[in-house]
Enzyme design. Sequence first.
Site, PDB file in Angstrom:
ATOM      1  N   LYS A  10      95.450 -14.554  39.197  1.00 45.50           N
ATOM      2  CA  LYS A  10      94.695 -15.629  38.474  1.00 45.50           C
ATOM      3  C   LYS A  10      95.491 -17.045  39.163  1.00 45.50           C
ATOM      4  O   LYS A  10      96.539 -17.005  39.778  1.00 45.50           O
ATOM      5  CB  LYS A  10      95.199 -15.582  36.830  1.00 45.50           C
ATOM      6  CG  LYS A  10      94.301 -14.563  36.287  1.00 45.50           C
ATOM      7  CD  LYS A  10      94.566 -14.803  34.721  1.00 45.50           C
ATOM      8  CE  LYS A  10      93.936 -13.500  34.259  1.00 45.50           C
ATOM      9  NZ  LYS A  10      93.824 -13.587  32.687  1.00 45.50           N
ATOM     10  N   PHE A  58      90.052 -18.507  22.667  1.00 50.29           N
ATOM     11  CA  PHE A  58      90.753 -18.766  23.914  1.00 50.29           C
ATOM     12  C   PHE A  58      89.753 -19.009  24.868  1.00 50.29           C
ATOM     13  O   PHE A  58      90.241 -19.282  26.045  1.00 50.29           O
ATOM     14  CB  PHE A  58      91.917 -17.798  24.411  1.00 50.29           C
ATOM     15  CG  PHE A  58      91.255 -16.299  24.294  1.00 50.29           C
ATOM     16  CD1 PHE A  58      90.352 -15.881  25.485  1.00 50.29           C
ATOM     17  CD2 PHE A  58      91.436 -15.511  23.257  1.00 50.29           C
ATOM     18  CE1 PHE A  58      90.061 -14.579  25.413  1.00 50.29           C
ATOM     19  CE2 PHE A  58      90.871 -14.128  23.150  1.00 50.29           C
ATOM     20  CZ  PHE A  58      90.284 -13.795  24.253  1.00 50.29           C
ATOM     21  N   ARG A  86      97.085  -0.879  34.414  1.00 50.41           N
ATOM     22  CA  ARG A  86      97.121  -1.681  33.065  1.00 50.41           C
ATOM     23  C   ARG A  86      98.572  -1.585  32.743  1.00 50.41           C
ATOM     24  O   ARG A  86      98.970  -2.464  32.446  1.00 50.41           O
ATOM     25  CB  ARG A  86      96.318  -1.085  32.206  1.00 50.41           C
ATOM     26  CG  ARG A  86      94.803  -1.036  32.206  1.00 50.41           C
ATOM     27  CD  ARG A  86      94.457  -2.124  31.954  1.00 50.41           C
ATOM     28  NE  ARG A  86      94.093  -2.717  30.445  1.00 50.41           N
ATOM     29  CZ  ARG A  86      93.875  -3.624  29.835  1.00 50.41           C
ATOM     30  NH1 ARG A  86      93.061  -4.469  30.640  1.00 50.41           N
ATOM     31  NH2 ARG A  86      93.868  -3.703  28.236  1.00 50.41           N
ATOM     32  N   THR A  92      99.244  -8.732  27.069  1.00 49.85           N
ATOM     33  CA  THR A  92      98.587  -9.756  27.622  1.00 49.85           C
ATOM     34  C   THR A  92      99.406 -11.144  27.295  1.00 49.85           C
ATOM     35  O   THR A  92      99.485 -11.826  28.390  1.00 49.85           O
ATOM     36  CB  THR A  92      97.402 -10.180  26.697  1.00 49.85           C
ATOM     37  OG1 THR A  92      96.263  -9.069  26.489  1.00 49.85           O
ATOM     38  CG2 THR A  92      96.632 -11.239  26.856  1.00 49.85           C
ATOM     39  N   ARG A 103     103.184  -9.125  34.273  1.00 50.36           N
ATOM     40  CA  ARG A 103     102.955 -10.321  33.486  1.00 50.36           C
ATOM     41  C   ARG A 103     104.378 -10.898  33.148  1.00 50.36           C
ATOM     42  O   ARG A 103     104.539 -12.155  32.899  1.00 50.36           O
ATOM     43  CB  ARG A 103     101.985  -9.857  32.491  1.00 50.36           C
ATOM     44  CG  ARG A 103     100.599 -10.042  33.031  1.00 50.36           C
ATOM     45  CD  ARG A 103      99.725  -9.334  31.749  1.00 50.36           C
ATOM     46  NE  ARG A 103      98.233  -9.710  32.067  1.00 50.36           N
ATOM     47  CZ  ARG A 103      97.174  -8.982  31.301  1.00 50.36           C
ATOM     48  NH1 ARG A 103      97.503  -8.251  30.490  1.00 50.36           N
ATOM     49  NH2 ARG A 103      95.946  -9.476  31.797  1.00 50.36           N
ATOM     50  N   ASN A 113      98.473 -15.488  32.428  1.00 47.79           N
ATOM     51  CA  ASN A 113      99.592 -14.407  32.302  1.00 47.79           C
ATOM     52  C   ASN A 113      99.371 -13.709  33.966  1.00 47.79           C
ATOM     53  O   ASN A 113      99.398 -12.602  33.789  1.00 47.79           O
ATOM     54  CB  ASN A 113      98.887 -13.720  31.193  1.00 47.79           C
ATOM     55  CG  ASN A 113      97.559 -13.145  31.157  1.00 47.79           C
ATOM     56  OD1 ASN A 113      96.697 -13.527  32.147  1.00 47.79           O
ATOM     57  ND2 ASN A 113      96.794 -12.245  30.287  1.00 47.79           N
ATOM     58  N   HIS A 116      94.512 -10.379  35.969  1.00 54.04           N
ATOM     59  CA  HIS A 116      93.503  -9.632  35.017  1.00 54.04           C
ATOM     60  C   HIS A 116      93.701  -8.116  35.602  1.00 54.04           C
ATOM     61  O   HIS A 116      93.867  -7.980  36.824  1.00 54.04           O
ATOM     62  CB  HIS A 116      92.181 -10.222  35.012  1.00 54.04           C
ATOM     63  CG  HIS A 116      91.167  -9.335  34.651  1.00 54.04           C
ATOM     64  ND1 HIS A 116      90.737  -9.023  33.471  1.00 54.04           N
ATOM     65  CD2 HIS A 116      90.224  -8.423  35.138  1.00 54.04           C
ATOM     66  CE1 HIS A 116      89.933  -8.519  33.242  1.00 54.04           C
ATOM     67  NE2 HIS A 116      89.595  -7.866  34.592  1.00 54.04           N
ATOM     68  N   GLU A 127      83.248  -5.394  37.559  1.00 53.46           N
ATOM     69  CA  GLU A 127      83.899  -6.334  37.639  1.00 53.46           C
ATOM     70  C   GLU A 127      83.975  -6.642  39.340  1.00 53.46           C
ATOM     71  O   GLU A 127      83.761  -7.349  39.922  1.00 53.46           O
ATOM     72  CB  GLU A 127      85.337  -6.112  37.370  1.00 53.46           C
ATOM     73  CG  GLU A 127      85.248  -6.684  35.771  1.00 53.46           C
ATOM     74  CD  GLU A 127      86.503  -6.292  35.004  1.00 53.46           C
ATOM     75  OE1 GLU A 127      87.500  -6.182  35.606  1.00 53.46           O
ATOM     76  OE2 GLU A 127      86.523  -6.488  33.678  1.00 53.46           O
TER      77      GLU A 127
HETATM   78  P1  CMP Z   1      92.657 -11.018  30.842  1.00 57.74           P
HETATM   79  O1  CMP Z   1      93.200  -9.533  30.951  1.00 57.74           O
HETATM   80  O2  CMP Z   1      92.118 -11.725  31.969  1.00 57.74           O
HETATM   81  O3  CMP Z   1      91.338 -10.915  29.632  1.00 57.74           O
HETATM   82  C1  CMP Z   1      90.864 -11.937  28.818  1.00 57.74           C
HETATM   83  C2  CMP Z   1      92.037 -13.225  28.891  1.00 57.74           C
HETATM   84  O4  CMP Z   1      91.796 -14.018  27.989  1.00 57.74           O
HETATM   85  C3  CMP Z   1      93.432 -12.585  28.930  1.00 57.74           C
HETATM   86  O5  CMP Z   1      93.726 -12.025  29.993  1.00 57.74           O
HETATM   87  C4  CMP Z   1      94.146 -14.146  28.959  1.00 57.74           C
HETATM   88  O6  CMP Z   1      94.104 -14.665  30.133  1.00 57.74           O
HETATM   89  C5  CMP Z   1      93.159 -14.686  28.049  1.00 57.74           C
HETATM   90  N1  CMP Z   1      93.695 -14.994  26.639  1.00 57.74           N
HETATM   91  C6  CMP Z   1      94.337 -15.902  26.035  1.00 57.74           C
HETATM   92  N2  CMP Z   1      94.450 -15.840  24.646  1.00 57.74           N
HETATM   93  C7  CMP Z   1      94.173 -14.240  24.500  1.00 57.74           C
HETATM   94  C8  CMP Z   1      94.342 -13.720  23.368  1.00 57.74           C
HETATM   95  N3  CMP Z   1      94.848 -13.916  22.263  1.00 57.74           N
HETATM   96  N4  CMP Z   1      93.883 -12.149  23.458  1.00 57.74           N
HETATM   97  C9  CMP Z   1      93.367 -11.763  24.637  1.00 57.74           C
HETATM   98  N5  CMP Z   1      93.315 -12.672  25.796  1.00 57.74           N
HETATM   99  C10 CMP Z   1      93.520 -13.921  25.814  1.00 57.74           C
END
Ligand code: CMP
Length: 133
Positions: A10, A58, A86, A92, A103, A113, A116, A127
């Site tokens: 990211k 978010f 993962r 997250t 992360r 974070n 993804h 994706e």
């Molecule tokens: P990602 O795995 O890219 O999938 C969704 C993204 O939303 C997550 O990582 C974060 O960057 C963002 N995000 C922000 N807040 C939250 C939350 N509370 N739960 C899940 N994803 C979040």
Amino acid sequence: MKERTFCIIKPDAIRNRSEGKIINELLEAGFDILQLRLVRLDRDAAERFYEAHRGKPFWEELIDLMTSGPIIAILLEGENAVAALRKFVGATNPRTAERGTLRRKYGTNTTRNALHAADSLGNAAAEASQFFY
Ligand code: CMP
């Protein structure tokens, strides 16, 4: 079993100049890079990618982040790659992610974070198809 999975480095991680270290860690962890692309997402592309999260609290912050600078899209292959990636990427929230996860090392907060990682084989393929052919 060999699988393909998909991840994105990211904009926050690229802004911190962490992309080289992250790619190196993926290689050292045994993932093979099949395709890799540095791209800038416009709002439409970011919204399409994260469509499943539309309307969540978010959402705006996430789309702002993903359009704030370049990203690196990566198609990876490895043993049980979806689950393995993962686990290596971690929870997250970087602050609660396990020690040693990407992360935990490179993320800043729950939105910024660093990476993804696709959560299933089907999502990985869907994706990846938005970036590679
Ligand atoms: P990602 O795995 O890219 O999938 C969704 C993204 O939303 C997550 O990582 C974060 O960057 C963002 N995000 C922000 N807040 C939250 C939350 N509370 N739960 C899940 N994803 C979040």
